[in-house]
Design an enzyme around this catalytic site. Structure first.
Site, mmCIF file in Angstrom:
data_model
loop_
_atom_site.group_PDB
_atom_site.id
_atom_site.type_symbol
_atom_site.label_atom_id
_atom_site.label_comp_id
_atom_site.label_asym_id
_atom_site.label_seq_id
_atom_site.Cartn_x
_atom_site.Cartn_y
_atom_site.Cartn_z
ATOM 1 N N CYS A 6 0.831 -1.209 0.000
ATOM 2 C CA CYS A 6 0.000 0.000 0.000
ATOM 3 C C CYS A 6 0.867 1.261 0.000
ATOM 4 O O CYS A 6 1.381 1.669 1.055
ATOM 5 C CB CYS A 6 -0.923 -0.024 1.215
ATOM 6 S SG CYS A 6 -1.908 1.476 1.347
ATOM 7 N N CYS A 39 -0.474 4.145 2.149
ATOM 8 C CA CYS A 39 -0.301 3.985 3.608
ATOM 9 C C CYS A 39 1.154 4.205 4.011
ATOM 10 O O CYS A 39 1.430 4.833 5.028
ATOM 11 C CB CYS A 39 -0.679 2.578 4.068
ATOM 12 S SG CYS A 39 -2.110 1.877 3.296
ATOM 13 N N ASP A 40 2.090 3.656 3.231
ATOM 14 C CA ASP A 40 3.479 3.580 3.698
ATOM 15 C C ASP A 40 4.449 4.479 2.944
ATOM 16 O O ASP A 40 5.621 4.579 3.329
ATOM 17 C CB ASP A 40 3.973 2.115 3.576
ATOM 18 C CG ASP A 40 3.105 1.170 4.393
ATOM 19 O OD1 ASP A 40 2.584 1.605 5.431
ATOM 20 O OD2 ASP A 40 2.943 0.001 3.984
#
Ligand code: NAP
Length: 310
Positions: free
Chosen positions: A135, A138-139
């Site tokens: 992701c 997200c990261d």
């Protein structure tokens, strides 16, 4: 007794909840992870009719608010099995969850979506969260000014590469072919980024590093040459696969594990319906997930009205 129990609170499940509540029936969604499903991590949705531009998170929250304001409930729990029960009051379904709870309902809609496919490499699991990610939204921020790679050739990979190119020093996009599945606009935008390098006709064959990812080894399918690319992040975006094994008693699975159903969203079991990415279909998009949610919900409500018999 719940009218319609919906397994999954992604776009298909929440659309089903909206249509169920608006049909005068009560909907309960069981969600194992996050409301919104995969789409919650998409930075930008630009192909949902009527909405020019919205983030996946905002879209998911909008769906959630719309469904819950209409009366739908979302319970965080993972469904493990669906059983058909028949007694003097009629037929109904019992859904058992990982927390040991049992939910009785008139109809069930399976809307479990699909999960990220893994490469299956040694160290992939060990390095997940230590350089390997599924992701970018997200990261990505953890890799500011670093060199990273994205693996895949679909819209997710192209969008991830674009997103990461805003934070990272350099982004390699590694794809096993030289043609992309992603939309031409996305490909064009990637080509216009100076800090994105294409590594085509290549597979990632090894992940190296001591306690976290330090490099990926790729093999060119044509020349058979291998190349070590030092990166501190690898974003794996090679598509999704379904997670329907728990439901194979009530729903037929196709060869790839998707629930066999046509546009009617019915399964082989009366009262069990399927919606969204977890079913056999050609086009897995937000629009088709929402459409399935509506179709499955109206069929489920009709099933409830028929006194639980088809
Ligand atoms: P996808 O379209 O299925 O693409 C997966 C990519 O990974 C393909 O290029 C495939 O290569 C490659 N791949 C698959 N297995 C692999 C393996 N074992 N090793 C190496 N490469 C592998 O998946 P996606 O990009 O996640 O998209 C899923 C769906 O969501 C699509 O319908 C997509 O259009 C949609 N989506 C839409 C948006 C948007 O509209 N904003 C954003 C994201 C996703 P091959 O091409 O060689 O098969």
């Amino acid at each position: 007794m719940i009218d319609v129990l919906i397994i999954g609170a992604g776009p298909a499940g929440l659309s089903a909840a909206i249509y169920t509540e608006r049909s005068g029936k009560h909907a309960v969604c069981l969600e194992a992870l996050t409301v919104g499903g995969q789409i919650v991590n998409t930075p930008e949705i630009a192909n949902y009719p009527g909405i020019k531009n919205i983030s996946g998170f905002e879209f998911s929250m909008g769906l959630y608010e719309q469904a819950t304001e209409l009366g739908a409930e979302v319970i965080y729990d993972k469904a493990l099995s669906i059983a058909s029960i028949e007694d003097e009051t009629g037929t109904y379904k019992k859904v058992t969850t990982v927390s040991g709870k049992e939910y009785l309902c008139r109809a069930v809609i399976i809307a479990t979506g699909a999960r990220n496919r893994h490469l299956g490499l040694a160290k992939e699991e060990e390095f997940t969260g230590k350089g390997v990610s599924y992701c970018a939204t997200c990261d990505g921020a953890f890799f500011r000014k670093k060199d990273v790679a994205v693996n895949g050739g679909g819209n997710t990979a192209l969008e991830d590469a674009l997103f990461l190119s805003n934070y990272c020093n350099k982004v390699y996009i590694i794809h096993r072919r030289d043609q992309f599945r992603g939309e031409p606009q996305n490909l064009e935008a990637v080509k216009n980024k100076e800090n994105i390098e294409f590594v085509l006709n290549s597979n990632v064959i090894e992940l190296t590093g001591e306690s976290s990812l330090e490099a990926v080894i790729v093999k060119d399918k044509i020349t058979e040459e291998t190349r070590k690319i030092p990166v501190s992040g690898l974003f794996i975006a090679i598509g999704q696969e379904p997670d329907n094994k728990d439901f194979e008693d009530v729903a037929e699975l196709d060869q790839a594990g998707y629930i066999a159903s046509d546009e009617s969203c019915k399964t082989k079991t009366p009262g069990v319906f399927v919606a969204g990415d977890c079913r056999t279909k050609n086009v897995r998009q937000l629009t088709t997930a929402a459409s399935d949610g509506a179709i499955a919900a109206l069929a489920a409500c009709e099933f409830c009205n028929l006194g639980t018999r088809e």
